[in-house]
Design a protein around this motif. Sequence first.
Motif: not given
Length: 465
Positions: A425-442
């Motif tokens: 998480w960064r600044d209260g937002l989920l930014v990366q999940v191992e196995g899925l990568g970086v969230d498109a919004r981040a």
Amino acid sequence: MNPIHDPGRSSSAAPPVVRRDDLAALPMLAGHTRVAVAYSGGHDSTVLMHATCLWAAARGAQVHALHVQHGLSPHAAHWEAHCAAQVDGWTRIARVSLHIRRLALVVPPGASLEAHARAARYAALADMAREAGCDTVLLAHHLDDQVETFLLQALRGAGPAGLSAMPVDIRRDGLRWVRPWLDRPRVELAAHREAHGLSHIEDDSNADPRLARNRLRLLVLPALRAAFPQADETLSACVRQVQDARVCVDALARIDLEGLRDVDGGPALSVSQLLELAPARQRHALRRWLIERSGHAPSQALLMRLSTEVEHAPDGRWQGRGGLVHAHRGRLAWVAETGRCPAPPTCRVSLRPGRHPVPDWGGVLVIEPVLRGGISQVGGDMVELRPRQGGEQFQSHPQGVPRSLKKQFQDAGVPSWARAAPLVWRDGLLVQVEGLGVDARARVRDGEPQWSLRWEAGEQAVAGR
């Protein structure tokens, strides 16, 4: 202390004719100005220490005697004093100093005392050698030791690695370990000791028949040599052939393993490509892979199970030392047992390039600059690693919609056992999940300054190996 003659190899024949300082010829040390010698005070290491002092005297080199006191024998203090007295006497021959490391061994339940003490001894020798500024350590193993090691490994059912016995010259732990006398029988060392009147100590445990090596040395080898006088030379030749064969097998395993890895260079292996190999090549490739992933050599039983069961167990699990081998959707993965609690606490990691160990999670967060697919280098300078709480959503691509992690994991084919990595998480937002990568919004646009985030699990990752 007077010399104590041990009950090792004996012969009614006269000892070989050895020039007075023949064993002091150490060509593998050419160019060295200092060298370390593992010195227990016993027969063999005493001869090696003396021969090395003779070698050093002719070249003005420095010799460092490394003595490890295990604290297992009531005579340990006397042995230490004997070694100190001997080294003091050898200062009349060459520049020599003694280094002592006292150990307080605590053997884990079920572990082998011999194996644990050996590992601790080599670690202590390595530390002392580095402290003395030496890059080479001499070991006093000889032909008789090599034969014993080969036979013991054979009796334990070892493969090429074990049957290779002891190498003459090997680099390990940043040091060079040299056994200059692996082709010399013990009687030659005894001749040198007698010619120079050297005093040595005898470890009383050498006569303990409960130890496998002692039973072999005292009971089996005398009968074998009586029946086959050339046994030592023949078995030594076998060792050299096995060592050559092992080099070839390891080279082939490296080639095969590269063809089995994921195209993206990840740690998993392709099951379909593995099954294209002959069973023997499968086992050697798997052995090398498991050593890389776990840091331990797998048992032959595990390798046999994998080579026969993987084809029929698309979602199988196999227990190994320190973790599990998992099969899922045509891939094999190693999952280390970290020994941590199911829900580690939230951890903060500085957002800067490098490998960031996170002991509470049993892994490492790797941060690297990239050109695309990462999170912005501009913004909060910390990230948080959090466990899954439920209800988190992830957006896999810009045109998609946020969906539950469980659904995203299922669609991406991430098995349940590979979902234990922390969420970033960064600044209260989920930014990366191992196995899925970086969230498109981040994600930021290609070319903008950005970081990639990658999680590596297991003790090997934390140790940087």
